[in-house]
Motif scaffolding. Structure first.
Motif, mmCIF file in Angstrom:
data_model
loop_
_atom_site.group_PDB
_atom_site.id
_atom_site.type_symbol
_atom_site.label_atom_id
_atom_site.label_comp_id
_atom_site.label_asym_id
_atom_site.label_seq_id
_atom_site.Cartn_x
_atom_site.Cartn_y
_atom_site.Cartn_z
ATOM 1 N N TRP A 51 70.060 33.783 69.898
ATOM 2 C CA TRP A 51 70.602 34.058 68.624
ATOM 3 C C TRP A 51 70.044 32.894 67.240
ATOM 4 N N LEU A 52 70.344 31.541 68.100
ATOM 5 C CA LEU A 52 70.133 30.422 67.477
ATOM 6 C C LEU A 52 68.713 30.537 66.441
ATOM 7 N N VAL A 53 67.581 30.898 67.196
ATOM 8 C CA VAL A 53 66.328 31.426 67.050
ATOM 9 C C VAL A 53 66.457 31.532 65.764
ATOM 10 N N ILE A 54 66.838 32.929 65.871
ATOM 11 C CA ILE A 54 66.521 34.461 64.704
ATOM 12 C C ILE A 54 67.266 33.694 64.072
ATOM 13 N N ARG A 55 68.388 33.254 64.200
ATOM 14 C CA ARG A 55 69.411 32.626 62.613
ATOM 15 C C ARG A 55 68.902 31.485 61.746
ATOM 16 N N GLN A 56 68.257 30.375 62.803
ATOM 17 C CA GLN A 56 67.565 29.715 61.756
ATOM 18 C C GLN A 56 66.265 29.588 61.751
ATOM 19 N N PHE A 57 65.684 30.677 61.873
ATOM 20 C CA PHE A 57 64.240 31.439 60.872
ATOM 21 C C PHE A 57 64.728 31.789 60.110
ATOM 22 N N SER A 58 65.950 32.902 59.975
ATOM 23 C CA SER A 58 65.776 33.770 58.826
ATOM 24 C C SER A 58 66.478 33.014 57.922
ATOM 25 N N ALA A 59 67.441 31.907 58.248
ATOM 26 C CA ALA A 59 68.217 31.436 56.922
ATOM 27 C C ALA A 59 66.411 30.087 56.244
ATOM 28 N N ALA A 60 65.414 30.380 57.274
ATOM 29 C CA ALA A 60 64.300 29.578 56.641
ATOM 30 C C ALA A 60 63.547 30.359 55.341
#
Length: 230
Positions: A103-112
């Motif tokens: 989830w962190l990977v998904i969340r952080q890339f979406s924010a990026a």
């Protein structure tokens, strides 16, 4: 008397520590601060409610989230959290740390890339947290209250880390533009592209460190409770 005006802040701190209702605590703190101002002669008693009313009207757009809260509440009422928990318990290889890492990977890339995906109300409370709790239950059975609270904290942290360390990586993002404009006003010769470029190394470091932290939690749980289903 000036220090007494900070009683409202103290009340908020105590309320959060004691886990009182958030809305009631904040409103009560505002009234307490207003009463101190009344006793010091700065305002009249009825002006307290006038100030509260004006603040609510001026910031009414910020209350739009209440609509979202209601929708999420209806979904939870009809079993969204339970279904999310049951779903994740079917995958034996999933652990709390692995789930939160994904989830962190998904969340952080979406924010990026400035994609508005995530949120404590929209995703963490109704979906990610129940899945994390389900993964813990499937792997280790019942856990004590301290570890259950830690799961909640890690789920919330995955949202905070992902959003905070990812949102400045896109030069067109509102946060990046705000930082660039603020630094320019302070005399620093930077632009949004430079801010975004400097944010990517932090993006990678925070992602790796957070994932390691989540996986260390898995190791701690395994050592403490063992594996329920081999």
């Amino acid at each position: 008397m000036v220090l007494l005006k900070l009683l409202g802040v103290l009340f908020v701190v105590i309320g959060f520590i004691r886990k009182w209702d958030t809305f009631s605590t904040v409103v009560a703190a505002g009234i307490i601060t207003g009463l101190v101002a009344v006793f010091s002669g700065d305002i009249k008693f009825m002006e307290i409610f006038e100030i509260l009313g004006k603040s609510f009207v001026n910031q009414r757009q910020s209350t739009i989230f209440v609509v979202t809260v209601g929708i999420i509440g209806i979904c939870e009422r009809y079993g969204l959290k339970e279904k999310a928990k049951d779903l994740i318990m079917k995958f034996k290889s999933v652990t709390c740390g692995r789930l939160l890492s994904v989830w962190l990977v998904i969340r952080q890339f979406s924010a990026a890339f400035s994609l508005r995906l995530g949120g404590h109300v929209q995703f963490i409370r109704p979906l990610i947290l129940p899945m994390a709790e389900g993964a813990v239950s499937a792997k280790h059975g019942a856990v004590d209250e301290k570890d259950a609270d830690e799961v909640k904290g890690l789920a919330a942290a995955s949202e905070n880390f992902g959003n905070f360390f990812g949102q400045l990586c896109f030069m067109g993002g509102s946060g990046t533009l705000l930082v660039a404009s603020t630094m320019t006003e302070q005399g620093f010769d930077v632009d949004a592209l430079q801010i975004a470029a400097a944010s990517w190394p932090i993006f990678g470091i925070s992602l790796v460190v957070s994932i390691i932290y989540f996986l260390l939690f898995d190791m701690k749980m395994k050592k403490k409770y063992g594996i329920k289903n081999n």
